[in-house]
Structures are given as structure tokens and as C-alpha cells.
Design a protein around this motif. Structure first.
Motif, PDB file in Angstrom:
ATOM      1  N   ALA A 173     -57.854  20.461  -7.316  1.00 14.64           N
ATOM      2  CA  ALA A 173     -57.598  21.220  -8.308  1.00 14.64           C
ATOM      3  C   ALA A 173     -56.151  21.520  -8.256  1.00 14.64           C
ATOM      4  CB  ALA A 173     -58.420  22.558  -8.113  1.00 14.64           C
ATOM      5  N   ILE A 174     -55.503  21.779  -7.416  1.00 21.96           N
ATOM      6  CA  ILE A 174     -54.182  21.917  -7.269  1.00 21.96           C
ATOM      7  C   ILE A 174     -53.375  20.695  -7.996  1.00 21.96           C
ATOM      8  CG2 ILE A 174     -52.217  22.271  -6.091  1.00 21.96           C
ATOM      9  CD1 ILE A 174     -53.582  24.053  -3.962  1.00 21.96           C
ATOM     10  N   ALA A 227     -54.148  32.498 -12.836  1.00 18.90           N
ATOM     11  CA  ALA A 227     -55.370  32.263 -11.947  1.00 18.90           C
ATOM     12  C   ALA A 227     -56.742  31.672 -12.450  1.00 18.90           C
ATOM     13  CB  ALA A 227     -55.791  33.664 -11.156  1.00 18.90           C
ATOM     14  N   GLN A 228     -56.505  32.105 -13.830  1.00 20.77           N
ATOM     15  CA  GLN A 228     -57.724  31.692 -14.761  1.00 20.77           C
ATOM     16  C   GLN A 228     -57.611  30.145 -14.900  1.00 20.77           C
ATOM     17  OE1 GLN A 228     -60.399  33.561 -16.102  1.00 20.77           O
ATOM     18  NE2 GLN A 228     -61.011  31.626 -16.108  1.00 20.77           N
ATOM     19  N   LYS A 229     -56.246  29.656 -15.014  1.00 18.73           N
ATOM     20  CA  LYS A 229     -56.065  28.421 -15.153  1.00 18.73           C
ATOM     21  C   LYS A 229     -56.643  27.581 -14.141  1.00 18.73           C
ATOM     22  CE  LYS A 229     -52.000  28.774 -18.123  1.00 18.73           C
ATOM     23  NZ  LYS A 229     -50.526  28.594 -18.054  1.00 18.73           N
ATOM     24  N   LEU A 230     -56.591  28.058 -12.775  1.00 19.03           N
ATOM     25  CA  LEU A 230     -56.960  27.333 -11.569  1.00 19.03           C
ATOM     26  C   LEU A 230     -58.248  27.451 -11.400  1.00 19.03           C
ATOM     27  CD1 LEU A 230     -56.117  25.865  -8.925  1.00 19.03           C
ATOM     28  CD2 LEU A 230     -56.155  28.243  -7.823  1.00 19.03           C
ATOM     29  N   LEU A 231     -58.940  28.442 -11.686  1.00 16.96           N
ATOM     30  CA  LEU A 231     -60.356  28.824 -11.626  1.00 16.96           C
ATOM     31  C   LEU A 231     -61.114  27.640 -12.606  1.00 16.96           C
ATOM     32  CD1 LEU A 231     -62.982  30.224 -10.673  1.00 16.96           C
ATOM     33  CD2 LEU A 231     -62.607  31.986 -12.340  1.00 16.96           C
ATOM     34  N   THR A 232     -60.503  27.708 -13.910  1.00  9.12           N
ATOM     35  CA  THR A 232     -61.248  26.744 -14.710  1.00  9.12           C
ATOM     36  C   THR A 232     -60.986  25.348 -14.144  1.00  9.12           C
ATOM     37  OG1 THR A 232     -60.528  27.768 -16.625  1.00  9.12           O
ATOM     38  CG2 THR A 232     -61.055  25.681 -17.025  1.00  9.12           C
ATOM     39  N   THR A 233     -59.965  24.824 -13.534  1.00  9.66           N
ATOM     40  CA  THR A 233     -59.798  23.511 -12.919  1.00  9.66           C
ATOM     41  C   THR A 233     -60.742  23.159 -11.617  1.00  9.66           C
ATOM     42  OG1 THR A 233     -57.471  23.572 -13.519  1.00  9.66           O
ATOM     43  CG2 THR A 233     -58.180  21.970 -11.970  1.00  9.66           C
ATOM     44  N   LEU A 234     -61.004  24.510 -10.757  1.00 10.15           N
ATOM     45  CA  LEU A 234     -61.830  24.328  -9.712  1.00 10.15           C
ATOM     46  C   LEU A 234     -63.412  24.017 -10.122  1.00 10.15           C
ATOM     47  CD1 LEU A 234     -60.626  27.412  -7.510  1.00 10.15           C
ATOM     48  CD2 LEU A 234     -60.506  24.995  -6.824  1.00 10.15           C
ATOM     49  N   ARG A 235     -63.805  24.670 -11.292  1.00 18.01           N
ATOM     50  CA  ARG A 235     -65.094  24.634 -11.915  1.00 18.01           C
ATOM     51  C   ARG A 235     -65.016  22.961 -12.267  1.00 18.01           C
ATOM     52  NH1 ARG A 235     -64.452  29.924 -15.655  1.00 18.01           N
ATOM     53  NH2 ARG A 235     -65.323  31.352 -14.252  1.00 18.01           N
ATOM     54  N   SER A 236     -64.289  22.560 -12.974  1.00 15.67           N
ATOM     55  CA  SER A 236     -64.172  21.053 -13.284  1.00 15.67           C
ATOM     56  C   SER A 236     -64.479  19.981 -12.393  1.00 15.67           C
ATOM     57  CB  SER A 236     -62.990  20.817 -14.393  1.00 15.67           C
ATOM     58  OG  SER A 236     -62.945  19.519 -14.617  1.00 15.67           O
ATOM     59  N   VAL A 237     -63.427  20.227 -11.122  1.00 14.01           N
ATOM     60  CA  VAL A 237     -63.314  19.366 -10.134  1.00 14.01           C
ATOM     61  C   VAL A 237     -64.554  19.530  -9.265  1.00 14.01           C
ATOM     62  CG1 VAL A 237     -62.498  18.806  -7.968  1.00 14.01           C
ATOM     63  CG2 VAL A 237     -61.092  19.419 -10.004  1.00 14.01           C
ATOM     64  N   ALA A 238     -65.351  20.681  -8.891  1.00 17.08           N
ATOM     65  CA  ALA A 238     -66.500  21.099  -8.405  1.00 17.08           C
ATOM     66  C   ALA A 238     -67.675  20.166  -9.016  1.00 17.08           C
ATOM     67  CB  ALA A 238     -66.675  22.423  -8.406  1.00 17.08           C
ATOM     68  N   GLY A 239     -67.748  20.186 -10.521  1.00 21.49           N
ATOM     69  CA  GLY A 239     -68.645  19.666 -11.106  1.00 21.49           C
ATOM     70  C   GLY A 239     -68.680  18.086 -10.629  1.00 21.49           C
ATOM     71  N   GLU A 240     -67.534  17.343 -10.633  1.00 22.08           N
ATOM     72  CA  GLU A 240     -67.439  16.050 -10.213  1.00 22.08           C
ATOM     73  C   GLU A 240     -68.091  15.855  -8.649  1.00 22.08           C
ATOM     74  OE1 GLU A 240     -63.555  15.268 -10.875  1.00 22.08           O
ATOM     75  OE2 GLU A 240     -63.387  15.328 -12.770  1.00 22.08           O
ATOM     76  N   LEU A 241     -67.572  16.975  -7.936  1.00 24.27           N
ATOM     77  CA  LEU A 241     -68.113  16.727  -6.409  1.00 24.27           C
ATOM     78  C   LEU A 241     -69.557  16.881  -6.287  1.00 24.27           C
ATOM     79  CD1 LEU A 241     -65.358  18.860  -4.550  1.00 24.27           C
ATOM     80  CD2 LEU A 241     -65.640  16.098  -4.875  1.00 24.27           C
ATOM     81  N   ASP A 242     -70.099  17.942  -7.227  1.00 22.84           N
ATOM     82  CA  ASP A 242     -71.495  18.217  -7.129  1.00 22.84           C
ATOM     83  C   ASP A 242     -72.423  17.039  -7.633  1.00 22.84           C
ATOM     84  OD1 ASP A 242     -73.432  19.998  -6.442  1.00 22.84           O
ATOM     85  OD2 ASP A 242     -73.520  20.892  -8.183  1.00 22.84           O
TER      86      ASP A 242
END
Length: 308
Positions: free
Chosen positions: A119-120, A291-306
């Protein structure tokens, strides 16, 4: 208590900072050191604040100070005010230059090896001047920092910790697995029993963690004593190096052992132990743009992992 006392001009921002430090450090000496002032300055400031409020905020003892019911309540409000002021200052800066903001993220073991780094990397590709500050600590310590506004969000295992002051969002489900170094003598076996594992050194999470309690219960259910030859550690880098260099055994989130050529997972079922990985956010404080930018990216990357 006469409520207007808090608004008559005597209560200063330094009083809020002082209470935060006193409660976190648990002593006048520790608070003075953290604030880079002398002990008499801290003592005088505390006396002034207690005079303004008309109540005793701390019980004094031989080993330090403990918040009274008034002190605990006032600390919560002081930290909320400090967090809001910090967020306001950063928000103004980010509005002035949206790509030069800062996001502070707290992390514990789950999500630290794949989700957060990816995400970073993604958010820095789009916003190279955005600064990401990562702090690793126990969930309990991170919750204090989140409440005080020292971090914007927590990434890690979602547990029962938290309350009305936080909001938790699940990102993906992850199992835990028994992990060893690739050269460990137990690798390659089709079956490995718990007694086989106890014969080796163990790396266990700290006693304050939920995973540690779950592992202790797992050992009890299986009639096996907790390994005496053990190291207690929650730092992924330290755990990984110990696994690579020794015959130690650890129980880690599944994604940590996957895809690392120097680690291997063993076929030991830990079915009762699993968890959701997600973010913990402050309930009453909106995230700033960074922080909102990082959170949005975390959600996107997590979707790929899930989806794996």
C-alpha cells in the motif's frame, strides 16, 4: 464542579499536554523527561490544573502516580482535544499542498509484511512527496496513540480491543500457521505433531497479545505444556531472522510464511486460531487527506490479497 472554570482563561493547552504525559508515563519524573522540562515545572503545572478543576487527578504512591477517576476522564478529553488540534493543523497544511502531507500509521504483526508495504509503494507512486510514518507497537499501546492523535490509524489483527472511541473495518481474513526456517529439520515431513514442535525452541508473541492467549489455550486443549525454551517477541524482522538462523518455531499470520524462500510452513492444524486483518480508526475524528489516501490504497491492496 463549576463548568465555566474551564473557559475562564486559566486552562491552557500546556495543561492538556501535561496530563497526557503524566498518564502515559505514570510518574512526574517520566513526564518531565518526555516534555523536556524540570520536575518542579511538572509538579507546579499539575497543582495549577487540579486547582482549576477542583479535584485530585492522580493518586501519589511510592512507585509513581495513578489516575483517579477524575484523572482518567480528563485524560480522555485532553487527548481528544490534542488529537483534534493536531489533525486541524495537518489538514490546513495538506489543503495548502495536498501532495506533501503526512500520515502516521500504527502496525502490529498482521499485515506488516505484505499489505502495508504494498500500500505504501502504491500510494508513493502517485504521491511521492507524501510522508508515511510507521510505528510498530502492541495493540494496547497503539490504541493509546490513536486516541491521543499521535497516529491516524492502526493496521493489524482486529480483536476485542477498542470501544466507542474507535471504528474497526475488516480488510481480509487470515489464518495463522506454524512457521520455521527453510532449513529446519522438520520441513518436508508430511505430518508434524505438537510434541515434535515442543522439542524445538519457540518464538511466542508477548503475554499481552490475544494470539499468545489463544496459543496457550491451544496447548492446554492438546495436553501439551507451553514450551520452556522460548523467546517472546512481536517484531517481525527479529522473528524472521531467528527462524532463518536457528531451529526455532513460531506461529505467524499465514501471509508472512507464504512467498518467502527462507521460511517454510509446517502441516500442523491450528484451525481454532484465525483472525480478521483490518484497520482501526478514531470514531469521532475524520481522517485528513493523506490518511484517507493511504486507507483507500489499503482497501484496494487488501482486496487483491483477499481474492487469493
Amino acid at each position: 464542579m463549576d463548568l465555566p472554570r474551564l473557559l475562564d482563561g486559566r486552562l491552557k493547552l500546556r495543561h492538556l499536554i501535561l496530563v497526557d504525559a503524566l498518564t502515559e508515563q505514570g510518574s512526574v519524573v517520566g513526564a518531565a523527561a518526555s516534555l523536556h522540562v524540570t520536575q518542579p515545572v511538572v509538579t507546579r503545572g499539575l497543582h495549577d490544573l487540579e486547582a482549576i478543576l477542583g479535584v485530585s487527578l492522580y493518586d501519589r504512591g511510592p512507585r509513581g502516580i495513578t489516575p483517579t477517576v477524575y484523572g482518567a476522564a480528563f485524560t480522555d478529553h485532553a487527548r481528544a482535544v490534542l488529537a483534534q488540534l493536531g489533525q486541524a493543523a495537518r489538514h490546513v497544511v495538506e489543503i495548502a499542498d495536498a501532495d506533501r502531507g503526512t500520515v502516521n500509521v500504527g502496525i502490529h504483526l498482521a499485515g506488516s509484511n505484505l499489505l502495508l508495504p504494498r500500500a505504501i509503494a502504491a500510494v508513493k507512486t502517485r504521491h511521492p512527496l507524501l510522508t508515511v510514518v510507521v510505528r510498530e507497537a502492541t495493540p494496547e499501546a497503539l490504541l493509546v496513540d490513536l486516541e491521543a492523535g499521535r497516529i491516524d490509524l492502526i493496521l493489524g489483527r482486529l480483536t476485542s480491543l477498542g470501544g466507542e472511541s474507535t471504528v474497526r473495518e475488516r480488510l481480509y481474513e487470515e489464518s495463522v500457521q506454524v512457521v520455521v526456517g527453510a532449513a529446519h529439520p522438520l520441513t518436508g515431513r508430511p505430518e508434524v505433531s505438537l510434541p515434535d514442535l515442543v522439542a524445538h525452541p519457540w518464538i511466542l508473541p508477548g503475554t499481552e497479545t490475544v494470539l499468545r492467549r489463544e496459543l496457550e489455550e491451544f496447548f492446554v486443549r492438546n495436553g501439551v505444556a507451553l514450551p520452556e525454551n522460548r523467546v517472546e517477541c512481536t517484531s517481525f524482522l527479529t522473528v524472521r531472522q531467528l527462524l532463518v538462523d536457528t531451529d526455532a518455531v513460531a506461529v505467524l499470520p499465514g501471509l508472512i510464511g507464504r512467498g518467502d524462500p527462507r521460511l517454510a510452513t509446517l502441516p500442523v492444524p491450528l484451525d481454532p486460531i484465525g483472525h480478521s486483518v483490518g484497520v482501526t480508526l478514531p470514531a469521532g475524528r475524520p481522517l485528513g487527506p493523506s490518511a484517507q489516501k493511504l486507507l483507500t490504497t489499503l482497501r484496494s491492496v487488501a482486496g487483491e490479497l483477499d481474492a487469493r
